[in-house]
Design a protein around this motif. Structure first.
Motif, short mmCIF file in Angstrom:
data_model
loop_
_atom_site.label_atom_id
_atom_site.label_comp_id
_atom_site.label_asym_id
_atom_site.label_seq_id
_atom_site.Cartn_x
_atom_site.Cartn_y
_atom_site.Cartn_z
N ILE A 173 0.82 -1.22 0.00
CA ILE A 173 0.00 0.00 0.00
C ILE A 173 0.85 1.27 0.00
O ILE A 173 0.32 2.37 -0.10
N PHE A 174 2.17 1.10 0.09
CA PHE A 174 3.09 2.23 0.11
C PHE A 174 3.83 2.32 -1.21
O PHE A 174 3.96 1.34 -1.93
N THR A 175 4.35 3.49 -1.51
CA THR A 175 5.08 3.68 -2.76
C THR A 175 6.41 2.95 -2.71
O THR A 175 6.91 2.60 -1.63
N ASP A 176 6.99 2.74 -3.88
CA ASP A 176 8.33 2.13 -3.94
C ASP A 176 9.33 2.97 -3.15
O ASP A 176 10.18 2.42 -2.45
N GLN A 177 9.21 4.27 -3.27
CA GLN A 177 10.12 5.18 -2.57
C GLN A 177 9.98 5.01 -1.05
O GLN A 177 10.97 4.94 -0.34
N GLN A 178 8.76 4.94 -0.57
CA GLN A 178 8.53 4.76 0.87
C GLN A 178 9.09 3.43 1.36
O GLN A 178 9.70 3.36 2.43
N ASN A 179 8.92 2.40 0.58
CA ASN A 179 9.46 1.09 0.94
C ASN A 179 10.98 1.10 0.94
O ASN A 179 11.62 0.51 1.82
N LYS A 180 11.58 1.77 -0.05
CA LYS A 180 13.05 1.87 -0.10
C LYS A 180 13.59 2.59 1.13
O LYS A 180 14.56 2.14 1.75
N ILE A 181 12.99 3.70 1.46
CA ILE A 181 13.44 4.48 2.62
C ILE A 181 13.34 3.63 3.88
O ILE A 181 14.26 3.62 4.70
N ALA A 182 12.24 2.90 4.03
CA ALA A 182 12.07 2.05 5.21
C ALA A 182 13.13 0.95 5.27
O ALA A 182 13.66 0.65 6.34
N LEU A 183 13.47 0.36 4.12
CA LEU A 183 14.50 -0.68 4.09
C LEU A 183 15.87 -0.10 4.45
O LEU A 183 16.64 -0.71 5.19
#
Length: 112
Positions: free
Chosen positions: A8-18
């Motif tokens: 449900i999150f953008t690719d960018q949000q997932n990258k930042i979280a990782l």
């Protein structure tokens, strides 16, 4: 346990979280610092440099490799590691864009 629902999150949000997750452990930060310090492929014993058990170091290296910040190669009986410069630069760009955000609202919000 519930699902993370990362879809449900953008690719960018997932990258930042990782990226934040990988920096969330001081052992991984120490490993990266050691690799930057020597500025070459490191075939030495990170256990002696960091002070953690071999399985622990291996697990942290695995996390760093999975994210692409570190790469490794086998040379004889030792594994050599180094920073993946291309992926490090890409990570810095993603994180800089996120961290360079400024608050544009007035100081009237959330007064104590």
């Amino acid at each position: 346990m519930g699902l993370a629902k990362t879809e449900i999150f953008t690719d960018q949000q997932n990258k930042i979280a990782l990226f934040a997750k990988v920096f969330g452990h001081p052992a991984r930060v120490a490993i990266l610092q050691q690799l930057f310090k020597i500025n070459t492929c490191y075939c030495g014993d990170l256990v002696n440099e960091i002070g953690l058990a071999q399985p622990t170091i291996s697990q942290h290296l695995k996390e760093l490799k999975n994210l692409g910040l570190v790469k490794g190669s086998v040379e004889g009986t030792s594994v050599c590691y180094c920073i993946d410069a291309k992926n490090w630069t890409a990570m810095k760009a993603v994180m800089a864009e996120f961290l360079d955000q400024d608050i544009t609202t007035s100081d009237n919000c959330c007064k104590n």
